[in-house]
Design an enzyme around this catalytic site. Structure first.
Site, PDB file in Angstrom:
ATOM      1  N   THR A 216       0.697  -1.256  -0.109  1.00 10.03           N
ATOM      2  CA  THR A 216       0.135   0.140  -0.067  1.00 10.03           C
ATOM      3  C   THR A 216       0.940   1.243  -0.009  1.00 10.03           C
ATOM      4  O   THR A 216       0.535   2.239  -0.725  1.00 10.03           O
ATOM      5  CB  THR A 216      -1.085  -0.049   1.111  1.00 10.03           C
ATOM      6  OG1 THR A 216      -1.935  -1.077   1.160  1.00 10.03           O
ATOM      7  CG2 THR A 216      -1.695   1.226   1.323  1.00 10.03           C
TER       8      THR A 216
ATOM      9  N   TYR B  18      -5.416  11.868   9.706  1.00  7.99           N
ATOM     10  CA  TYR B  18      -4.430  12.458   8.710  1.00  7.99           C
ATOM     11  C   TYR B  18      -4.353  12.056   7.258  1.00  7.99           C
ATOM     12  O   TYR B  18      -4.112  12.751   6.460  1.00  7.99           O
ATOM     13  CB  TYR B  18      -2.713  11.937   9.292  1.00  7.99           C
ATOM     14  CG  TYR B  18      -2.645  10.509   9.131  1.00  7.99           C
ATOM     15  CD1 TYR B  18      -1.981   9.975   8.056  1.00  7.99           C
ATOM     16  CD2 TYR B  18      -3.013   9.235   9.968  1.00  7.99           C
ATOM     17  CE1 TYR B  18      -1.633   8.614   7.730  1.00  7.99           C
ATOM     18  CE2 TYR B  18      -2.979   8.205   9.673  1.00  7.99           C
ATOM     19  CZ  TYR B  18      -2.492   7.729   8.362  1.00  7.99           C
ATOM     20  OH  TYR B  18      -2.007   6.363   8.302  1.00  7.99           O
TER      21      TYR B  18
ATOM     22  N   GLY C 193     -10.380   5.388   8.635  1.00  8.52           N
ATOM     23  CA  GLY C 193      -9.551   4.261   9.036  1.00  8.52           C
ATOM     24  C   GLY C 193      -9.131   3.349   8.242  1.00  8.52           C
ATOM     25  O   GLY C 193      -9.589   3.120   7.001  1.00  8.52           O
TER      26      GLY C 193
ATOM     27  N   ALA D 206       4.557   2.545   7.902  1.00  7.00           N
ATOM     28  CA  ALA D 206       5.315   1.832   6.990  1.00  7.00           C
ATOM     29  C   ALA D 206       6.791   1.425   7.944  1.00  7.00           C
ATOM     30  O   ALA D 206       7.294   0.396   7.848  1.00  7.00           O
ATOM     31  CB  ALA D 206       5.725   2.325   5.715  1.00  7.00           C
TER      32      ALA D 206
ATOM     33  N   HIS E 104      23.534  26.717  12.158  1.00  7.66           N
ATOM     34  CA  HIS E 104      22.772  28.106  11.708  1.00  7.66           C
ATOM     35  C   HIS E 104      22.726  28.566  10.625  1.00  7.66           C
ATOM     36  O   HIS E 104      23.941  28.646  10.030  1.00  7.66           O
ATOM     37  CB  HIS E 104      23.061  29.154  12.866  1.00  7.66           C
ATOM     38  CG  HIS E 104      22.488  30.293  13.059  1.00  7.66           C
ATOM     39  ND1 HIS E 104      21.409  30.645  13.033  1.00  7.66           N
ATOM     40  CD2 HIS E 104      22.979  31.653  12.277  1.00  7.66           C
ATOM     41  CE1 HIS E 104      21.035  31.874  12.907  1.00  7.66           C
ATOM     42  NE2 HIS E 104      21.858  32.262  12.291  1.00  7.66           N
TER      43      HIS E 104
END
Length: 465
Positions: A42, A186, A272, A320, A444
């Site tokens: 999937t 999600y 789901g 996954a 930075h």
């Protein structure tokens, strides 16, 4: 056909299965892997990879559209973009194809025998596979079940015609003018946001009180603001009841109890996923269950000796990278190594806009686990790199024990924070304390500096906040 005998048989070539087989092959184990469809499962074919391709295309389109609007602050102007979704899907399919070939090549290099077809258990050591050329019988000393998961279908909204799952959504070649997403988790929000950026009118219907209920409200607030800015209507506490008789309209019971009709060209159901436990002869086995899932121990061993299970078929979190880690571990156990499974440092990433990443315990979970905690926040609005990317929405949060400063959890929401997941996971895996993160020199200007600053803040002396 001639029967095959092997030391290890893996059923399912998704992320967990193919990683298990590759690692076993590397360790010199005689391994066979069976897959009914394409390698990659999937995730590679109709999930993680194609959805991120669509999300990236939508982000590019939205960025150009913003430049064309004249409202952006960068001083760049361009013409209004257009989308040819069929070409976008072709590009996505080409990526998937290359990765499919890559997985097949890795299996071949590891000397894993691939059998294409539907596997079905005769018993705990014997499997029949219906292939294009006939029935293949495989006998193995050890078997790994890696059959994955499938989208959950609502009884009132069966898949078909205008009602689609994420699989069909990722194959659309024409943009729906009106898209209703049933489910504010999600998957629904990732795809809903992408289609909204491409120009669709999107409505999200969520039965619970807020979107992304698996994350705490502090993390999801920036996502809610962005959904509103994109013009996405979000209905919480609302339940999809089914299609109107005339079709093209979804009937929804609103939080107030009233019935609302939502016109839709497509209805994307993302409520789901469920484990694939049918079709491969599970009834021939004696496996303990944990609800709908196969129960496993810390080594992914099932209740039957010599039979392991990994990935989505074993329960949450359905990720996954969890399946991959389990697959690698099981292969090493079969090779005689001592390994156990610990899920505390698994990152969970939500590729919404902005992105969310979470590892370990959140503030409330940590407070329930220990008597006292320290929490450090650092906003991206004070991070130079985030500001130069016009992505200063969000923050990094570090949760640690108050007594010894052991880090218990790390979360972030913001543009591109998925790329911080490796650093967050490593910190938990290595048992880092606040002083370890605060004392590590961060380059930075990068968004990773917010991780260091959040840790400094938890210690009581943030430098830039």
């Amino acid at each position: 056909m001639r029967d095959i005998s092997c030391k290890l048989l893996v059923i399912g070539a998704g992320p967990g299965g193919y990683v298990c087989a590759i690692r076993a092959g590397q360790l010199g184990i005689d391994t066979v892997i069976v897959e009914a469809r394409k390698t990659g499962g999937t995730c590679l074919n109709v999930g993680c990879i194609p959805s991120k391709a669509l999300i990236h295309a939508a982000e590019e389109y939205d960025r150009i559209a913003d430049l064309a609007s004249g409202r952006n602050t960068l001083g760049i102007r361009t013409t209004k973009p257009e989308i040819d979704l069929s070409r976008t899907v072709a590009w996505k399919d080409a990526i998937v194809g290359r990765l499919n070939n890559g997985v097949s090549g890795l299996l071949k290099r590891a000397k894993v025998k691939m059998v294409q077809g539907q596997a079905r258990f005769r018993d705990g050591k014997t499997v029949e596979v219906e292939t294009e050329t006939g029935r293949q019988v495989i006998r193995a000393e050890t078997v790994v079940i890696a059959t994955g998961s499938a989208p959950v279908e609502l009884p009132s909204l069966p898949f078909g015609d205008a009602v689609i799952s994420s699989t069909e959504a990722l194959a659309l070649t024409e943009l729906p003018e009106r898209l209703v997403v049933v489910g504010g988790g999600y998957i629904g929000l990732e795809l809903g946001t992408a289609f909204a950026k491409l120009g669709a009118k999107v409505t999200v219907v969520e039965a619970q009180a807020r979107i992304l209920p698996q994350y705490d409200a502090e993390l999801t607030r920036p996502v809610s603001r962005r959904l509103q800015a994109l013009g996405i209507d979000v209905m919480t506490g609302a339940k999809a009841k089914g299609l109107a008789k005339a079709g093209g309209t979804l009937l929804v019971e609103a939080e107030s109890g009233s019935e609302v009709s939502l016109a839709a060209d497509r209805i994307l159901v993302t409520v789901g996923r469920k484990p694939v436990t049918q079709g491969w002869g599970m009834e021939e086995l004696v496996l303990d269950r944990d609800g709908p899932f196969i129960r496993i121990d810390e080594t992914c061993q099932t209740s039957m000796r010599g039979l392991y299970a990994i990935g989505d078929v074993t329960g949450e979190p359905m990720l996954a990278h969890r399946a991959m880690a389990q697959g690698e571990m099981v292969a090493e156990i079969v090779a005689g190594h001592r390994r156990v499974w610990d899920k505390r440092a698994i990152p969970a990433v939500c590729f919404t806009d902005p992105e969310i990443v979470a590892v370990g315990l959140g503030p409330e979970e940590a407070r329930r686990a220990v008597s006292d905690v320290r929490i450090g926040h650092f906003p991206f609005s004070a991070n130079g790199r985030a500001m130069t990317k016009v992505g200063e929405e969000g923050f990094v949060r570090v949760v640690a024990r108050a007594d010894n400063h052991l880090v218990l959890g790390i979360q972030a929401v913001g543009h591109g924070v998925s790329e911080l997941s490796a650093a967050f996971g490593l910190a938990l895996e290595m048992g880092a304390r606040l002083e370890d993160i605060a004392g590590t020199i961060h380059a930075h200007p990068t968004q990773g500096e917010a991780f260091q600053e959040a840790s400094l803040g938890a210690l009581g002396h943030a430098l830039h906040a």
